[in-house]
Design a protein around this motif. Structure first.
Motif, PDB file in Angstrom:
ATOM      1  N   LYS A 126      60.002  18.251  33.264  1.00  0.00           N
ATOM      2  CA  LYS A 126      59.889  16.787  33.345  1.00  0.00           C
ATOM      3  C   LYS A 126      60.592  16.131  32.166  1.00  0.00           C
ATOM      4  CE  LYS A 126      55.607  16.720  35.978  1.00  0.00           C
ATOM      5  NZ  LYS A 126      54.180  16.381  35.971  1.00  0.00           N
ATOM      6  N   GLU A 127      60.479  16.740  30.982  1.00  0.00           N
ATOM      7  CA  GLU A 127      61.166  16.182  29.810  1.00  0.00           C
ATOM      8  C   GLU A 127      62.680  16.266  29.980  1.00  0.00           C
ATOM      9  OE1 GLU A 127      59.763  17.963  26.196  1.00  0.00           O
ATOM     10  OE2 GLU A 127      57.738  17.164  26.443  1.00  0.00           O
ATOM     11  N   LEU A 128      63.184  17.346  30.574  1.00  0.00           N
ATOM     12  CA  LEU A 128      64.621  17.483  30.797  1.00  0.00           C
ATOM     13  C   LEU A 128      65.124  16.436  31.785  1.00  0.00           C
ATOM     14  CD1 LEU A 128      65.103  21.359  30.919  1.00  0.00           C
ATOM     15  CD2 LEU A 128      65.835  19.772  29.131  1.00  0.00           C
ATOM     16  N   ILE A 129      64.321  16.101  32.790  1.00  0.00           N
ATOM     17  CA  ILE A 129      64.726  15.079  33.766  1.00  0.00           C
ATOM     18  C   ILE A 129      64.857  13.725  33.093  1.00  0.00           C
ATOM     19  CG2 ILE A 129      63.931  13.798  35.807  1.00  0.00           C
ATOM     20  CD1 ILE A 129      62.677  16.423  36.783  1.00  0.00           C
ATOM     21  N   SER A 130      63.924  13.393  32.204  1.00  0.00           N
ATOM     22  CA  SER A 130      63.942  12.073  31.569  1.00  0.00           C
ATOM     23  C   SER A 130      64.804  12.026  30.311  1.00  0.00           C
ATOM     24  CB  SER A 130      62.514  11.651  31.225  1.00  0.00           C
ATOM     25  OG  SER A 130      61.978  12.510  30.252  1.00  0.00           O
ATOM     26  N   LEU A 131      65.392  13.113  29.892  1.00  0.00           N
ATOM     27  CA  LEU A 131      66.179  13.164  28.660  1.00  0.00           C
ATOM     28  C   LEU A 131      67.389  12.222  28.670  1.00  0.00           C
ATOM     29  CD1 LEU A 131      66.330  14.541  25.894  1.00  0.00           C
ATOM     30  CD2 LEU A 131      67.788  16.270  26.929  1.00  0.00           C
TER      31      LEU A 131
END
Length: 154
Positions: A126-131
């Motif tokens: 999820k963090e990679l998607i919003s990065l």
């Protein structure tokens, strides 16, 4: 009103008790006497007439013409064997139960660790998607260096 001081002990003759207390309360004198009387030594063990530590009588000797008695084995050997087998089986059963308990605890721990690992991986995805949508972080150190350089140029 002041309480009266305790009565003073009378001086004791040196020759009589070999203890001299002057200007001491009677209670102290009595305590000292009982203490020193308790320290008297007992006679040595060998000089006592009766002692619990020393056997007072010897065993009675068997007549020389009689052979020594042979003790018969008890008839409970079958019962003893049966009891020993039962106790051994009970011990083995307890051992199995403890082993099973530890195995269950190990499986629960592994399941908890797997769940934590899975949740961590999901959070990282999820963090990679919003990065790409996060603003770039400015560090405080870079701003100080830029201000310092601009002041030198002026």
């Amino acid at each position: 009103m002041r309480p009266e001081p305790p009565p003073k002990a009378k001086p004791i003759e040196k020759e009589k008790d070999c203890i001299l207390f002057s200007n001491s309360p009677i209670e102290d004198v009595n305590h000292a006497k009982s203490f020193w009387k308790s320290l008297t030594l007992q006679p040595p063990l060998e000089s006592r007439l009766v002692s619990a530590d020393i056997r007072q009588r010897l065993r009675i000797a068997t007549p020389p013409n009689k052979p020594p008695k042979k003790t018969r084995r008890s008839t409970t050997t079958w019962e003893e064997t049966k009891t020993a087998v039962f106790l051994h089986n009970a011990y083995q059963q307890d051992k199995k139960e403890v082993k099973q308990k530890y195995r269950q605890l190990m499986l629960q721990r592994e399941a908890a660790l797997n769940l934590l690992h899975k949740q961590r991986l999901e959070r990282l995805q999820k963090e990679l998607i919003s990065l790409p949508y996060k603003p770039a972080q400015k560090t405080f150190d870079n701003k100080i260096e830029e201000d310092y350089i601009s002041d030198e140029l002026e």
